[in-house]
Motif scaffolding. Structure first.
Motif, PDB file in Angstrom:
ATOM      1  N   ASP A 410      10.210  22.964  -3.327  1.00  0.00           N
ATOM      2  CA  ASP A 410      10.400  21.512  -3.272  1.00  0.00           C
ATOM      3  C   ASP A 410      10.367  21.072  -1.808  1.00  0.00           C
ATOM      4  O   ASP A 410      11.393  20.979  -1.127  1.00  0.00           O
ATOM      5  CB  ASP A 410      11.742  21.148  -3.916  1.00  0.00           C
ATOM      6  CG  ASP A 410      11.905  19.637  -4.114  1.00  0.00           C
ATOM      7  OD1 ASP A 410      11.190  18.873  -3.429  1.00  0.00           O
ATOM      8  OD2 ASP A 410      12.754  19.233  -4.936  1.00  0.00           O
ATOM      9  N   ILE A 411       9.168  20.790  -1.310  1.00  0.00           N
ATOM     10  CA  ILE A 411       9.001  20.456   0.102  1.00  0.00           C
ATOM     11  C   ILE A 411       9.693  19.139   0.451  1.00  0.00           C
ATOM     12  O   ILE A 411      10.288  18.986   1.537  1.00  0.00           O
ATOM     13  CB  ILE A 411       7.511  20.379   0.469  1.00  0.00           C
ATOM     14  CG1 ILE A 411       6.824  21.723   0.173  1.00  0.00           C
ATOM     15  CG2 ILE A 411       7.341  20.015   1.944  1.00  0.00           C
ATOM     16  CD1 ILE A 411       7.416  22.898   0.906  1.00  0.00           C
ATOM     17  N   ALA A 412       9.648  18.179  -0.466  1.00  0.00           N
ATOM     18  CA  ALA A 412      10.281  16.888  -0.193  1.00  0.00           C
ATOM     19  C   ALA A 412      11.782  17.062   0.034  1.00  0.00           C
ATOM     20  O   ALA A 412      12.355  16.500   0.979  1.00  0.00           O
ATOM     21  CB  ALA A 412      10.019  15.924  -1.339  1.00  0.00           C
ATOM     22  N   GLN A 413      12.422  17.840  -0.817  1.00  0.00           N
ATOM     23  CA  GLN A 413      13.857  18.061  -0.656  1.00  0.00           C
ATOM     24  C   GLN A 413      14.145  18.874   0.608  1.00  0.00           C
ATOM     25  O   GLN A 413      15.149  18.648   1.294  1.00  0.00           O
ATOM     26  CB  GLN A 413      14.437  18.780  -1.883  1.00  0.00           C
ATOM     27  CG  GLN A 413      15.964  18.854  -1.855  1.00  0.00           C
ATOM     28  CD  GLN A 413      16.547  19.522  -3.088  1.00  0.00           C
ATOM     29  OE1 GLN A 413      15.947  20.445  -3.628  1.00  0.00           O
ATOM     30  NE2 GLN A 413      17.702  19.056  -3.530  1.00  0.00           N
ATOM     31  N   ALA A 414      13.248  19.821   0.912  1.00  0.00           N
ATOM     32  CA  ALA A 414      13.421  20.624   2.123  1.00  0.00           C
ATOM     33  C   ALA A 414      13.395  19.740   3.367  1.00  0.00           C
ATOM     34  O   ALA A 414      14.205  19.906   4.281  1.00  0.00           O
ATOM     35  CB  ALA A 414      12.340  21.696   2.200  1.00  0.00           C
TER      36      ALA A 414
END
Length: 471
Positions: A410-414
């Motif tokens: 989950d790149i957005a959350q990262a």
């Protein structure tokens, strides 16, 4: 047995007093270097000051041509340099050769970037000031002091030396005690390359005896130091120059957010944690994750750690003896203290003198020293948390703030979490690391001050000089 003299004003300085350098692999004497006194230290700075204006007055291309001869000599002598690195800091042959090559590449890239340090040309038109033209060029700060650590005795030396010299500064260079053989060899090669007398001076000796002397010299215009937090703070307290770049310690966390690819995550974490036996400020020094993920991740980490080759750098072992017995004692103490407080050793917990086997410690809590103190060795604690919010609290509570890594699909959350983590750099789906060398490299809190990286290093050793024309 290697034996090197100090280099002051292109002269090789012999001293009756010698400093022994101990090989971590076997704890025998690898060689000796000169142990300088106060008068000789002062001579080095005087030589640097005397040479500075003439060196700066040379054209940039002339300075590059001379320094390029030096980098060519490093390349020609890469095997000899690698052998010295192996002997005094215990790196494997492949790691030692790679360090030499990386240093040569760093020098060459620095020379090219220096050509792009063009002056600013500005007018006063935007502020309603007519008939004003200003040029602002990057000029040398003067005389610098560069102090390098033991773990990368060429690369972290050249990251200070090359930017300073190419921009017209002169230097006094003090390598770490373990690293003094390599540093002295750099001085020898600098003389052979034809650097003018006084431009680059190498001073060696016992840090406790000359440390304050070299940082308090009145000739110093700027200091670049890589080393421990305690010494970094000492430099800030006593140095005559307040223009200081510090690269200090780290407690770099690896936050594992999901179990989408634990095999890949584990491989990255292990290389990040155990390369050069964990003796790197950017080493992964704690894994933070939930119970559910830890139950799956820990067995994978343990299996991979057990397969790491342990032994001598001569055999290209992945895990080699740490730099000295004092360091080994400290690492061992952190492991044993965590066990007394209820942590569980999954694998490792074995020691032969200063060779400590790679150790994985689970159920480390925030009440344990291992959760906060930097071991600078081959030990990896697992800290289990309830949720992601708690992970941010644990990470940011540290007095260190160098780097962090986040593993997730989950790149957005990262990215959202990365913005909350108080460090210089957050790596997503990759281990914490210094580089590529073109990237800015920095830490906050007790991890240092100032910014490194090729372009930023060139900025740190120069200041603007303006000339304004009124017409």
């Amino acid at each position: 047995m290697y034996k090197f003299d100090a280099v002051i004003n292109n002269e090789f300085i012999k001293t009756e007093s010698q400093l022994e350098i101990i090989n971590p692999d076997g704890l025998l004497v690898a060689g000796t270097v000169a142990a300088l006194n106060a008068e000789q230290i002062n001579q080095a700075f005087q030589a640097a000051r005397a040479a500075q204006k003439a060196w700066e007055s040379e054209s940039l291309l002339k300075r590059i041509s001379i320094l390029k001869k030096w980098s060519n000599l490093l390349l020609e002598q890469k095997e000899a340099l690698a052998q010295i690195i192996m002997a005094e800091v215990g790196k494997s042959h492949s790691d030692a050769v790679n360090e030499v090559m990386r240093s040569v590449e760093y020098m060459d890239a620095t020379f090219e970037e220096a050509k792009r340090m063009q002056p600013l040309s500005l007018t006063g038109q935007d502020f309603g000031v007519a008939n004003k033209l200003g040029t602002f060029e990057h000029v040398a700060k003067g005389v610098g002091l560069a102090i390098s650590p033991f773990n990368f005795p060429i690369n972290l030396a050249m990251s200070k030396i090359a930017p300073a010299l190419v921009m017209g500064n002169t230097l006094v260079f003090k390598p770490a005690t373990a690293g003094s053989l390599t540093g002295s060899m750099l001085g020898k090669l600098a003389v052979e390359a034809g650097l003018p007398a006084g431009v680059f001076n190498v001073v060696t000796g016992r840090g406790r005896e000359i440390g304050d002397l070299i940082t308090q010299n009145k000739e110093i215009n700027f200091i670049n130091f890589t080393g421990s937090v305690d010494i970094g703070h000492r430099i800030l307290d006593i140095a005559t120059s307040k223009d200081i770049v510090l690269e200090l310690g780290g407690k770099d966390p690896a936050l594992v957010m999901d179990d989408s690819d634990l095999e890949k995550y584990a491989s990255e974490i292990i290389v990040g944690a155990f390369s050069y036996s964990g003796q790197r400020c950017t080493a992964v020094k704690r894994v933070i994750t939930t119970n559910a993920i830890a139950d799956k991740l820990v067995p994978i980490l343990a299996d991979k750690i057990k397969k790491l080759k342990v032994g001598s750098p001569k055999d290209n072992a992945f895990i080699t003896p740490v730099i000295d017995m004092k360091s080994a004692d400290f690492i061992w103490e952190l492991i044993q203290d965590s066990k007394k407080d209820g942590a569980k050793v999954i694998t490792g917990d074995k020691r032969e003198a200063n060779l400590i086997y790679p150790t994985l410690v689970d159920f480390v809590t925030t009440k344990m020293r291992l959760a906060w103190e930097e071991p600078f060795g081959p030990v990896l604690p697992i800290i289990r948390i309830d949720d992601l919010q708690q992970s941010i609290e644990v990470i940011n509570k540290s007095n260190f703030g160098l780097q962090a890594s986040i593993y997730t699909k989950d790149i957005a959350q990262a990215i959202h979490l990365a913005k909350k983590i108080e460090v210089g750099t957050v790596n997503i789906n990759g281990k914490s690391q210094r580089g590529p060398d073109s990237f800015p490299f920095l830490g906050v809190k007790d991890s240092g001050q100032g910014v490194q990286g090729i372009h930023e290093a060139l900025l740190s050793v120069t200041r603007y000089k303006g000339i304004v024309i009124n017409y």
